[in-house]
Scaffold this motif. Structure first.
Motif, mmCIF file in Angstrom:
data_model
loop_
_atom_site.group_PDB
_atom_site.id
_atom_site.type_symbol
_atom_site.label_atom_id
_atom_site.label_comp_id
_atom_site.label_asym_id
_atom_site.label_seq_id
_atom_site.Cartn_x
_atom_site.Cartn_y
_atom_site.Cartn_z
ATOM 1 N N SER A 13 115.013 47.289 51.858
ATOM 2 C CA SER A 13 115.794 46.809 51.074
ATOM 3 C C SER A 13 114.546 44.959 51.210
ATOM 4 O O SER A 13 113.573 44.974 50.767
ATOM 5 N N THR A 64 113.922 49.643 48.304
ATOM 6 C CA THR A 64 113.033 48.250 48.039
ATOM 7 C C THR A 64 111.921 49.154 46.928
ATOM 8 O O THR A 64 112.449 50.215 46.795
ATOM 9 N N LYS A 65 111.564 47.731 46.320
ATOM 10 C CA LYS A 65 111.598 48.070 45.271
ATOM 11 C C LYS A 65 109.845 47.227 45.606
ATOM 12 O O LYS A 65 110.011 46.100 46.135
ATOM 13 N N SER A 92 118.069 50.026 44.099
ATOM 14 C CA SER A 92 116.583 50.564 44.361
ATOM 15 C C SER A 92 115.850 51.862 43.568
ATOM 16 O O SER A 92 115.705 52.873 45.059
ATOM 17 N N ASP A 97 111.780 53.890 41.368
ATOM 18 C CA ASP A 97 111.242 52.540 41.953
ATOM 19 C C ASP A 97 110.333 53.513 43.152
ATOM 20 O O ASP A 97 109.406 52.972 43.109
ATOM 21 N N HIS A 146 122.004 52.776 49.098
ATOM 22 C CA HIS A 146 120.905 51.915 49.358
ATOM 23 C C HIS A 146 120.173 51.949 50.800
ATOM 24 O O HIS A 146 119.792 51.563 51.014
#
Length: 250
Positions: free
Chosen positions: A71, A96-97, A195, A199, A220
Protein backbone atom coordinates in the motif's frame (compact mmCIF):
# COMPACT_ATOMS: atom_id res chain seq x y z
CA UNK A 1 13.58 -4.08 3.33
CA UNK A 2 9.81 -4.13 3.89
CA UNK A 3 7.83 -0.88 4.09
CA UNK A 4 4.50 -0.86 5.88
CA UNK A 5 1.00 0.20 4.89
CA UNK A 6 -0.96 3.28 5.93
CA UNK A 7 -1.88 3.91 8.73
CA UNK A 8 0.00 1.04 10.37
CA UNK A 9 3.62 0.59 11.47
CA UNK A 10 6.40 -1.94 11.04
CA UNK A 11 4.53 -4.11 13.55
CA UNK A 12 2.41 -5.36 10.64
CA UNK A 13 5.42 -7.33 9.38
CA UNK A 14 5.69 -9.61 12.43
CA UNK A 15 4.97 -12.81 10.46
CA UNK A 16 7.40 -11.78 7.74
CA UNK A 17 10.19 -11.07 10.20
CA UNK A 18 9.70 -14.48 11.81
CA UNK A 19 9.64 -16.49 8.58
CA UNK A 20 11.63 -14.58 5.96
CA UNK A 21 14.54 -14.03 8.36
CA UNK A 22 15.28 -17.74 7.90
CA UNK A 23 16.25 -17.14 4.26
CA UNK A 24 17.50 -13.53 4.24
CA UNK A 25 18.17 -10.49 6.35
CA UNK A 26 14.90 -8.61 6.99
CA UNK A 27 14.72 -4.91 7.84
CA UNK A 28 11.31 -3.39 8.64
CA UNK A 29 11.53 0.33 9.43
CA UNK A 30 8.78 2.59 10.71
CA UNK A 31 8.09 5.16 8.01
CA UNK A 32 8.27 8.82 8.98
CA UNK A 33 5.99 9.63 11.91
CA UNK A 34 4.70 6.10 12.46
CA UNK A 35 5.68 3.62 15.15
CA UNK A 36 8.90 4.76 16.74
CA UNK A 37 10.03 7.19 14.03
CA UNK A 38 10.05 10.97 14.18
CA UNK A 39 7.82 13.02 11.85
CA UNK A 40 9.86 16.22 11.67
CA UNK A 41 8.84 19.55 10.15
CA UNK A 42 9.27 18.83 6.43
CA UNK A 43 6.48 19.25 3.93
CA UNK A 44 4.66 15.98 3.10
CA UNK A 45 6.54 14.00 0.45
CA UNK A 46 6.93 10.36 -0.53
CA UNK A 47 10.36 11.29 -1.87
CA UNK A 48 11.45 12.25 1.64
CA UNK A 49 10.20 8.91 2.94
CA UNK A 50 12.20 7.14 0.22
CA UNK A 51 15.30 9.13 1.16
CA UNK A 52 14.75 8.11 4.80
CA UNK A 53 14.85 4.47 3.73
CA UNK A 54 18.09 4.96 1.81
CA UNK A 55 19.66 6.63 4.86
CA UNK A 56 18.72 3.56 6.85
CA UNK A 57 20.37 1.34 4.23
CA UNK A 58 23.51 3.42 4.66
CA UNK A 59 23.35 3.10 8.45
CA UNK A 60 22.90 -0.67 8.16
CA UNK A 61 25.80 -0.97 5.75
CA UNK A 62 23.57 -2.30 2.96
CA UNK A 63 24.63 -1.37 -0.56
CA UNK A 64 21.66 -2.85 -2.47
CA UNK A 65 18.48 -4.43 -1.17
CA UNK A 66 15.30 -6.09 -2.29
CA UNK A 67 12.84 -3.35 -1.40
CA UNK A 68 9.20 -4.19 -0.87
CA UNK A 69 6.20 -2.20 0.23
CA UNK A 70 2.51 -2.76 0.82
CA UNK A 71 0.00 0.00 0.00
CA UNK A 72 1.68 3.27 1.10
CA UNK A 73 4.90 1.29 1.42
CA UNK A 74 4.54 0.46 -2.26
CA UNK A 75 4.30 4.14 -3.15
CA UNK A 76 7.48 4.79 -1.16
CA UNK A 77 9.17 1.86 -2.89
CA UNK A 78 8.35 3.28 -6.32
CA UNK A 79 9.67 6.69 -5.23
CA UNK A 80 12.88 4.97 -4.10
CA UNK A 81 13.18 3.24 -7.47
CA UNK A 82 12.92 6.63 -9.17
CA UNK A 83 15.39 8.42 -6.93
CA UNK A 84 17.87 5.68 -6.01
CA UNK A 85 17.72 2.92 -8.66
CA UNK A 86 21.31 1.92 -7.90
CA UNK A 87 20.28 0.80 -4.39
CA UNK A 88 17.63 -1.65 -5.55
CA UNK A 89 18.36 -5.35 -6.10
CA UNK A 90 14.73 -6.37 -6.62
CA UNK A 91 11.26 -4.93 -6.00
CA UNK A 92 8.13 -6.26 -4.28
CA UNK A 93 4.93 -4.24 -4.65
CA UNK A 94 1.96 -5.50 -2.66
CA UNK A 95 -1.62 -4.20 -2.72
CA UNK A 96 -0.62 -0.87 -4.22
CA UNK A 97 -1.01 0.96 -7.52
CA UNK A 98 1.12 2.92 -9.97
CA UNK A 99 -1.57 5.41 -10.94
CA UNK A 100 -1.92 8.76 -9.16
CA UNK A 101 -4.98 9.73 -7.16
CA UNK A 102 -7.86 11.18 -9.18
CA UNK A 103 -9.20 14.51 -7.88
CA UNK A 104 -11.97 12.94 -5.78
CA UNK A 105 -9.49 10.67 -4.00
CA UNK A 106 -7.14 13.59 -3.28
CA UNK A 107 -10.03 15.57 -1.82
CA UNK A 108 -11.01 12.61 0.36
CA UNK A 109 -7.45 12.26 1.67
CA UNK A 110 -7.44 15.92 2.66
CA UNK A 111 -10.84 15.56 4.34
CA UNK A 112 -9.58 12.62 6.42
CA UNK A 113 -6.34 14.46 7.22
CA UNK A 114 -8.29 17.39 8.61
CA UNK A 115 -10.71 15.14 10.49
CA UNK A 116 -7.89 13.21 12.17
CA UNK A 117 -6.11 16.40 13.23
CA UNK A 118 -9.37 17.73 14.68
CA UNK A 119 -10.82 14.58 16.21
CA UNK A 120 -7.97 12.09 16.62
CA UNK A 121 -7.14 8.75 15.00
CA UNK A 122 -10.40 7.12 16.08
CA UNK A 123 -11.86 8.62 12.88
CA UNK A 124 -9.78 6.05 10.98
CA UNK A 125 -11.67 3.16 12.55
CA UNK A 126 -14.84 4.24 10.78
CA UNK A 127 -13.31 5.78 7.67
CA UNK A 128 -10.28 3.63 6.77
CA UNK A 129 -10.30 0.33 8.67
CA UNK A 130 -13.30 -1.31 6.94
CA UNK A 131 -11.62 -1.24 3.52
CA UNK A 132 -8.25 -2.51 4.77
CA UNK A 133 -9.48 -6.01 5.52
CA UNK A 134 -11.16 -8.45 3.16
CA UNK A 135 -14.50 -10.12 3.88
CA UNK A 136 -12.94 -13.54 4.52
CA UNK A 137 -10.76 -12.11 7.30
CA UNK A 138 -13.67 -10.22 8.79
CA UNK A 139 -15.78 -13.38 8.85
CA UNK A 140 -13.20 -15.97 9.88
CA UNK A 141 -10.18 -14.30 11.49
CA UNK A 142 -11.42 -12.03 14.26
CA UNK A 143 -8.02 -11.91 15.95
CA UNK A 144 -6.37 -10.59 12.78
CA UNK A 145 -9.06 -7.95 12.42
CA UNK A 146 -8.60 -6.95 16.06
CA UNK A 147 -4.84 -6.67 15.65
CA UNK A 148 -5.20 -4.40 12.61
CA UNK A 149 -7.77 -2.28 14.45
CA UNK A 150 -5.32 -1.80 17.30
CA UNK A 151 -2.58 -0.68 14.92
CA UNK A 152 -4.95 1.77 13.23
CA UNK A 153 -6.07 3.22 16.57
CA UNK A 154 -2.47 3.81 17.64
CA UNK A 155 -1.54 5.82 14.53
CA UNK A 156 -0.35 9.34 15.47
CA UNK A 157 -2.74 11.98 14.03
CA UNK A 158 0.10 14.18 12.77
CA UNK A 159 1.69 11.32 10.86
CA UNK A 160 -1.68 10.27 9.45
CA UNK A 161 -2.38 13.72 8.04
CA UNK A 162 1.18 14.11 6.74
CA UNK A 163 1.09 10.74 4.99
CA UNK A 164 -2.34 11.38 3.46
CA UNK A 165 -1.07 14.61 1.92
CA UNK A 166 2.13 12.94 0.72
CA UNK A 167 0.17 10.15 -0.98
CA UNK A 168 -2.27 12.61 -2.53
CA UNK A 169 0.63 14.37 -4.29
CA UNK A 170 2.25 11.23 -5.69
CA UNK A 171 2.97 11.08 -9.44
CA UNK A 172 2.11 8.44 -12.00
CA UNK A 173 4.64 5.62 -11.57
CA UNK A 174 4.03 3.49 -14.66
CA UNK A 175 7.09 5.06 -16.28
CA UNK A 176 9.13 4.08 -13.22
CA UNK A 177 8.00 0.47 -13.57
CA UNK A 178 8.74 0.38 -17.30
CA UNK A 179 12.33 1.48 -16.60
CA UNK A 180 13.06 -1.09 -13.89
CA UNK A 181 16.26 -3.02 -14.48
CA UNK A 182 15.63 -5.53 -11.69
CA UNK A 183 13.08 -8.32 -11.07
CA UNK A 184 9.67 -7.27 -9.80
CA UNK A 185 7.11 -9.26 -7.81
CA UNK A 186 3.59 -7.88 -7.57
CA UNK A 187 1.35 -9.32 -4.88
CA UNK A 188 -2.35 -8.60 -4.46
CA UNK A 189 -5.15 -9.97 -2.33
CA UNK A 190 -7.97 -11.33 -4.45
CA UNK A 191 -10.45 -9.43 -2.23
CA UNK A 192 -8.54 -6.13 -2.26
CA UNK A 193 -11.00 -3.33 -3.01
CA UNK A 194 -8.60 -0.41 -2.54
CA UNK A 195 -5.93 -1.68 -4.97
CA UNK A 196 -7.77 -4.46 -6.81
CA UNK A 197 -6.18 -7.19 -8.94
CA UNK A 198 -6.80 -5.14 -12.09
CA UNK A 199 -4.34 -2.51 -10.79
CA UNK A 200 -1.80 -5.24 -10.04
CA UNK A 201 -2.19 -6.69 -13.53
CA UNK A 202 -1.58 -3.26 -15.07
CA UNK A 203 1.64 -2.88 -13.10
CA UNK A 204 2.83 -6.34 -14.11
CA UNK A 205 2.26 -5.49 -17.77
CA UNK A 206 4.19 -2.23 -17.43
CA UNK A 207 7.38 -3.75 -16.05
CA UNK A 208 9.94 -5.65 -18.15
CA UNK A 209 10.25 -8.43 -15.56
CA UNK A 210 7.00 -8.21 -13.63
CA UNK A 211 5.44 -11.34 -12.17
CA UNK A 212 2.07 -11.38 -10.43
CA UNK A 213 0.91 -13.41 -7.43
CA UNK A 214 -2.74 -13.25 -6.31
CA UNK A 215 -3.30 -14.19 -2.66
CA UNK A 216 -6.62 -16.00 -2.10
CA UNK A 217 -8.95 -14.96 0.72
CA UNK A 218 -7.03 -11.73 1.39
CA UNK A 219 -8.03 -8.09 1.15
CA UNK A 220 -5.80 -5.01 1.10
CA UNK A 221 -3.45 -6.24 3.84
CA UNK A 222 -2.49 -9.53 2.19
CA UNK A 223 0.71 -9.91 4.23
CA UNK A 224 -1.27 -9.69 7.48
CA UNK A 225 -4.41 -11.56 6.42
CA UNK A 226 -2.71 -14.51 4.72
CA UNK A 227 0.92 -14.41 5.88
CA UNK A 228 1.70 -18.00 4.91
CA UNK A 229 0.76 -17.44 1.27
CA UNK A 230 2.45 -14.04 1.18
CA UNK A 231 5.68 -15.39 2.66
CA UNK A 232 5.67 -18.32 0.26
CA UNK A 233 5.34 -15.96 -2.72
CA UNK A 234 8.21 -13.78 -1.50
CA UNK A 235 10.43 -16.76 -0.70
CA UNK A 236 9.87 -18.23 -4.16
CA UNK A 237 10.64 -14.86 -5.76
CA UNK A 238 13.90 -14.58 -3.82
CA UNK A 239 14.86 -18.14 -4.69
CA UNK A 240 14.09 -18.06 -8.41
CA UNK A 241 14.80 -14.44 -9.34
CA UNK A 242 17.39 -13.44 -6.75
CA UNK A 243 19.06 -16.61 -5.57
CA UNK A 244 21.86 -14.78 -3.82
CA UNK A 245 19.45 -12.72 -1.75
CA UNK A 246 17.86 -15.85 -0.35
CA UNK A 247 21.12 -17.47 0.75
CA UNK A 248 22.52 -14.90 3.13
CA UNK A 249 20.57 -14.73 6.39
CA UNK A 250 21.95 -12.44 9.03
Amino acid sequence: MLLHAFPLSSAMWLAQREVLSKVCRVVTPDLRGFGGSRLGDDEPSLDLMADDVVRLLDEEGIDRAVVGGLSMGGYVTMALCRRHPDRVLGVILADTKASPDPPAARENRERIAQAVLAEGSEVLVGEVLPALIGPTTKERRAMVFGRVKGLVQSAPPGAVAWAQRAMAARPDSFGTLSELKVPLLIVVGEEDELSPPADAEAMARAAPEGRLEVIPKAGHLSAVEQPEAFNAAVTEFLRTELGGAARSPG
